[in-house]
Design a protein around this motif. Sequence first.
Motif, PDB file in Angstrom:
ATOM      1  N   ASN A   1     -10.018   9.673   0.484  1.00  0.00           N
ATOM      2  CA  ASN A   1      -9.809   9.863  -0.949  1.00  0.00           C
ATOM      3  C   ASN A   1      -9.007  11.111  -1.275  1.00  0.00           C
ATOM      4  O   ASN A   1      -8.365  11.203  -2.298  1.00  0.00           O
ATOM      5  N   LEU A   2      -9.110  12.082  -0.393  1.00  0.00           N
ATOM      6  CA  LEU A   2      -8.513  13.382  -0.705  1.00  0.00           C
ATOM      7  C   LEU A   2      -7.150  13.615  -0.071  1.00  0.00           C
ATOM      8  O   LEU A   2      -6.366  14.418  -0.571  1.00  0.00           O
ATOM      9  N   ALA A   3      -6.877  12.920   1.043  1.00  0.00           N
ATOM     10  CA  ALA A   3      -5.703  13.267   1.845  1.00  0.00           C
ATOM     11  C   ALA A   3      -4.421  13.282   1.005  1.00  0.00           C
ATOM     12  O   ALA A   3      -3.633  14.221   1.074  1.00  0.00           O
ATOM     13  N   LEU A   4      -4.252  12.238   0.190  1.00  0.00           N
ATOM     14  CA  LEU A   4      -3.013  12.167  -0.593  1.00  0.00           C
ATOM     15  C   LEU A   4      -2.934  13.332  -1.572  1.00  0.00           C
ATOM     16  O   LEU A   4      -1.892  13.967  -1.726  1.00  0.00           O
ATOM     17  N   LEU A   5      -4.059  13.633  -2.190  1.00  0.00           N
ATOM     18  CA  LEU A   5      -4.083  14.740  -3.136  1.00  0.00           C
ATOM     19  C   LEU A   5      -3.751  16.062  -2.445  1.00  0.00           C
ATOM     20  O   LEU A   5      -3.007  16.894  -2.981  1.00  0.00           O
ATOM     21  N   SER A   6      -4.288  16.239  -1.253  1.00  0.00           N
ATOM     22  CA  SER A   6      -4.000  17.477  -0.522  1.00  0.00           C
ATOM     23  C   SER A   6      -2.509  17.623  -0.274  1.00  0.00           C
ATOM     24  O   SER A   6      -1.956  18.717  -0.370  1.00  0.00           O
TER      25      SER A   6
ATOM     26  N   PHE B   1       7.879   6.730   5.020  1.00  0.00           N
ATOM     27  CA  PHE B   1       7.184   6.676   6.306  1.00  0.00           C
ATOM     28  C   PHE B   1       7.285   5.252   6.867  1.00  0.00           C
ATOM     29  O   PHE B   1       7.590   5.050   8.043  1.00  0.00           O
ATOM     30  N   TYR B   2       7.053   4.304   6.009  1.00  0.00           N
ATOM     31  CA  TYR B   2       7.132   2.899   6.389  1.00  0.00           C
ATOM     32  C   TYR B   2       8.538   2.570   6.922  1.00  0.00           C
ATOM     33  O   TYR B   2       8.690   1.943   7.967  1.00  0.00           O
TER      34      TYR B   2
ATOM     35  N   ILE C   1       0.838  -1.197   0.000  1.00  0.00           N
ATOM     36  CA  ILE C   1       0.000   0.000   0.000  1.00  0.00           C
ATOM     37  C   ILE C   1       0.872   1.247   0.000  1.00  0.00           C
ATOM     38  O   ILE C   1       0.632   2.200  -0.745  1.00  0.00           O
ATOM     39  N   SER C   2       1.926   1.206   0.815  1.00  0.00           N
ATOM     40  CA  SER C   2       2.800   2.381   0.873  1.00  0.00           C
ATOM     41  C   SER C   2       3.494   2.579  -0.470  1.00  0.00           C
ATOM     42  O   SER C   2       3.681   3.715  -0.920  1.00  0.00           O
ATOM     43  N   LEU C   3       3.829   1.470  -1.118  1.00  0.00           N
ATOM     44  CA  LEU C   3       4.457   1.570  -2.439  1.00  0.00           C
ATOM     45  C   LEU C   3       3.496   2.200  -3.444  1.00  0.00           C
ATOM     46  O   LEU C   3       3.855   3.105  -4.208  1.00  0.00           O
ATOM     47  N   ARG C   4       2.240   1.730  -3.401  1.00  0.00           N
ATOM     48  CA  ARG C   4       1.248   2.278  -4.322  1.00  0.00           C
ATOM     49  C   ARG C   4       1.070   3.777  -4.089  1.00  0.00           C
ATOM     50  O   ARG C   4       1.126   4.573  -5.027  1.00  0.00           O
ATOM     51  N   ASN C   5       0.913   4.151  -2.811  1.00  0.00           N
ATOM     52  CA  ASN C   5       0.747   5.576  -2.504  1.00  0.00           C
ATOM     53  C   ASN C   5       1.939   6.401  -2.983  1.00  0.00           C
ATOM     54  O   ASN C   5       1.774   7.486  -3.529  1.00  0.00           O
ATOM     55  N   THR C   6       3.138   5.858  -2.737  1.00  0.00           N
ATOM     56  CA  THR C   6       4.336   6.603  -3.124  1.00  0.00           C
ATOM     57  C   THR C   6       4.363   6.813  -4.626  1.00  0.00           C
ATOM     58  O   THR C   6       4.657   7.915  -5.108  1.00  0.00           O
ATOM     59  N   ILE C   7       4.067   5.750  -5.367  1.00  0.00           N
ATOM     60  CA  ILE C   7       4.143   5.869  -6.825  1.00  0.00           C
ATOM     61  C   ILE C   7       3.097   6.849  -7.348  1.00  0.00           C
ATOM     62  O   ILE C   7       3.394   7.703  -8.194  1.00  0.00           O
TER      63      ILE C   7
ATOM     64  N   GLY D   1      -2.183   8.797   7.953  1.00  0.00           N
ATOM     65  CA  GLY D   1      -3.580   8.393   7.870  1.00  0.00           C
ATOM     66  C   GLY D   1      -4.355   9.268   6.926  1.00  0.00           C
ATOM     67  O   GLY D   1      -3.735   9.998   6.154  1.00  0.00           O
ATOM     68  N   PRO D   2      -5.658   9.248   6.929  1.00  0.00           N
ATOM     69  CA  PRO D   2      -6.464   8.307   7.719  1.00  0.00           C
ATOM     70  C   PRO D   2      -6.274   6.867   7.211  1.00  0.00           C
ATOM     71  O   PRO D   2      -6.176   6.663   6.010  1.00  0.00           O
ATOM     72  N   GLY D   3      -6.261   5.953   8.140  1.00  0.00           N
ATOM     73  CA  GLY D   3      -5.977   4.565   7.773  1.00  0.00           C
ATOM     74  C   GLY D   3      -4.613   4.489   7.128  1.00  0.00           C
ATOM     75  O   GLY D   3      -3.619   4.857   7.730  1.00  0.00           O
ATOM     76  N   ASN D   4      -4.605   4.024   5.877  1.00  0.00           N
ATOM     77  CA  ASN D   4      -3.349   3.899   5.153  1.00  0.00           C
ATOM     78  C   ASN D   4      -3.213   4.932   4.046  1.00  0.00           C
ATOM     79  O   ASN D   4      -2.328   4.840   3.222  1.00  0.00           O
ATOM     80  N   ALA D   5      -4.128   5.894   4.035  1.00  0.00           N
ATOM     81  CA  ALA D   5      -4.269   6.710   2.830  1.00  0.00           C
ATOM     82  C   ALA D   5      -3.019   7.470   2.441  1.00  0.00           C
ATOM     83  O   ALA D   5      -2.793   7.721   1.269  1.00  0.00           O
ATOM     84  N   THR D   6      -2.205   7.880   3.407  1.00  0.00           N
ATOM     85  CA  THR D   6      -1.024   8.646   3.036  1.00  0.00           C
ATOM     86  C   THR D   6       0.263   7.993   3.528  1.00  0.00           C
ATOM     87  O   THR D   6       1.275   8.651   3.694  1.00  0.00           O
TER      88      THR D   6
END
Lengths: 436, 281, 288
Positions: free
Chosen positions: C149-154, C244-245, C64-70, C234-239
């Motif tokens: 849904n928005l946290a990463l975009l923010s 970070f990992y 998940i962290s890899l996906r978010n990072t990419i 967070g929230p959850g795993n969103a960011t």
Amino acid sequence: MYKTKRTVFIFLILLISLIVLTACNKASSSSGDEETSKEDTKEASTEPVELTIAARAGSMADALTEVVKQYEEETGNKVNVNAMPYDNLKETVVLDVRNNSGAFDLVMIDDPWMPEFAEGELLTNLDSYFPDGLASDFVQKSAALGKVPYETGSTYAVPFIGNVQMFFYRNDLVEKYDIDAPQTWDDVLAFAETIKDEEQETFGYALRGQRGNPIVSNYLPLFWAYGGTVLDENMKPQVNTEAGVKAMEMYMKLKETGPKGVETFDSDQIATSLTQGQVAMTIAWPSWVSEVDNKENSNVVGKVNFSAVPSQESDAAAMIGNWLLGIPRTSQNTDAAAAFLEWVTSAETQKEMTILGAGAPTRVSVYEDPELVEQYRHFPAQLEALQNSVARPRTSKWSQVEDTWGMYLSQILAGQLDIQEGLDKANEELEGILAK
Amino acid sequence: MKKSIQSKSKMKHVIRYIVVSILLIWSLFPVYWMLNNSFKNRIEQFSDTPTFYPNQVTLENYMTLFLELGFHKALLNSLLIATVATTIAVFIGALAAYSLSRYRFIGRKGLLVWILLTRIFPPVTFVIPLYEMMGNAGLLNTRIALILAYIAFNLPFAIWLLIGFFNEVPFELEESAMIDGASPFQTFRKVVLPLIIPGIGATAIFTFITAWNEFLYAMIFIQSPELSTVPVALSGLITEYLVLWGPMSAGGILSAIPIVLLVYLMQDTFIKGLTLGAVKG
Amino acid sequence: MRKSNTMTHIFLLPAVVVFLVLTVYPLLYAVVTSFYELDFLKGDISFIGLDNFNKLFEHDVFWISLRNTIIFVIVAVLMEVLLGTALAIYFNSGKGLKLIRTAILLPMLLPPITVALTWKMMYDYEFGIINYLLGWIGVAPIEWLSSSNLALLSIIITDVWQWTPFVFLIILASLQAIPEDIYESASVFGANASQCLRYITLPLLKPAIILVLLLRTIDTFQVFEKMYVLTGGGPGNATETITFYIYRHGFRYFETGYATAASIVLVLIIILFSIFYLKRVLKTSNLS
């Protein structure tokens, strides 16, 4: 043309060497001083020494910085207080001790770190400095945290700041709606829903939902109130039991009564929404009281009351969260550090620090001091809560347990997972962590 | 292109003003907000209707910063550390970049790859081994530890940028100097170096910014509050229960002033320098 | 390219010494410890071969962290480079350049910790200025940081805010290095503005664009502070991102071996992502 450039060039090089030389001189001379002072202490402890404390930044570090001035005057020793954010404090201390650098003579320890620090043998055994154990004036629940193993073993750290979670509620609103102060989580929910429906500007209950430590600290009192146990006697995680599910259901309902955005709330947002009069109830640490009643920072001066954390199926269980003070085994000034430790946790110093705003003492006599009780109206309730508090599970894996559990709780809170599914996953992953 | 701009229509003119305004607001608003908050007390910072300028101007945040936190000491430490690290990194970097740009030698390619690799490794990975090394060398809790770390971390980027600048200097210039009997060192010092002074300036500014704002190593290598740098001093404002937003904003503004001054004073050199080097990458 | 001589050896010496002393050991340490189970806090160490990597690949959160990072890298870097380049081309000629140039630099110069905290304040649902301003134009308040849904975009927005100026500067600089007369002769042959852009400006900008792509890709892969301050992952795993990992495993739980294994993987991923630019950069430095 070239000539001026050359002059600039040479000038630059001169400047560099000058700065480097002065920098080196300064640094080496200061470290030289430390060396000599360290050697001196070994020969005769009357020589002044320099003690360095790794502290958690905040009101307690500020108060500590203030009181040590007095100590410096009395003893001629020098005390440096290095205040750091939470995560950095832990990593800095661990690096210092594991590399035998010996930079710190005293370190502040969050109580759940104790098993980890003990297993890593980071701390000095203090039994020889306190041959009869810590004074009985110390709150027993607090003193137990500094012992390894918990409650029964040798003393490795002395309780310094005696925090315990308390329930904060707006007394003016309780009076307005003519109800009794909430005693159970059901009461809390009912009151919170009333507030949410009736009040224009105020929400019901604010939870501290940021991932990791914040959400776990915030959810644990509910979990315990519903009769949950994090780890059973075989150190197996039990977070997906019925108690866990019920507590989480209540938690989700409470979320609905609160302001939006609690999924990333940490203490600062809780403090802000409370002091701005935006929420009616929350769980918080007593040190916030000074903020709630601080006219410059708060809109709700005198309107907030404090009580023990609500109960539900089990008795009220407030979470203890003390800061302890220990001496790293790599300290070069163990004797002087121990003497300071005794001084700084004495009743007199604690009283002084409390007046300076450090928040929560760890001695019964300080809580009962009439002068302080007058100033801090919540002290009797706080002492009672502290004496009936529950400690977080004693495992050297707590940091990871907390982070992992907190991640799943946060996922449930944010709607990424169902309650049962999330808690099952959490339990499974915790099993893996604890089995290592 | 120039001509078409000169014959711009009114419409284009208006659009340009709109774009400029949007851009200015977008870049400056958060900075303004920081400035605004630095003069407000906590209640006003979180009032229901945000105020676009402080209703009650307070200097308390700045006072806290200097009187209680000794922010001036942190500023001086940062200034000293960032200046020394930048100067050395750029100096060493320029020498190495010149050789890498002009000369062929064994291990050249290896060195280039190594430079890239050190840049790619996340700094977190280096904390434990570097800490151990600094401890063994007795450098912990000294400014030298930070200076060394910043040199090591900025050198790859400095060399990289500087190679670009050296590549821009035509070979013929050096050749004619050599024919006139200049030694390689004289050629370097008198012919090449003066030409890339702007490039050195640009590299220095980037290095300085990074060193000035670095947090991780500054936190870990320094134990004495007397020696801590600006970002570390600011991190102390994230306290257990509250983020001290006021002093934090004030500190952010103050911390930016030296760099803004530096960039402003060196702006022409900076831009000229980038113009020189960036094209070749 | 000439053959090296004593001078070049002397010139290279300081840099090589710095690299040997300060980076060789840490790099080797990282590579070696990734094959060990190393608990730094307790001082336990044992060789476990590739187990750290196996464990890593089995851990959902890592993926998940890899996906978010990419996602973060691709979106942020593209936005920064597109926006920065477009603005640079737009402002290369005409009025307002100097003003813009000074103003736009500011975000880059502020201390990251204060930047992140100021944005956190502005994003606040209740008290934040952004939702307040949106209210003026009738937009309902948005949960910038607390919505999954928005946290990463923010956070991407703050990164774009902070680093577009960097792209702008570098691209602008290389635009200004393009000689005027190229355009003049092009217009003599009847090229219009868009043809100039397509056949002259962009091709000449290519090296600079590659450079900023590379630099931004490397740096954005390591983004950490913003998540740490704004959402705590967070929230959850969103960011949750890889850095970070790595940080959590390395410095909260002190699973040093495991964390370095994760950073080795991160390095490989960065190389994979930037191999195209890396090759080019290495090639250009060879050509001269």
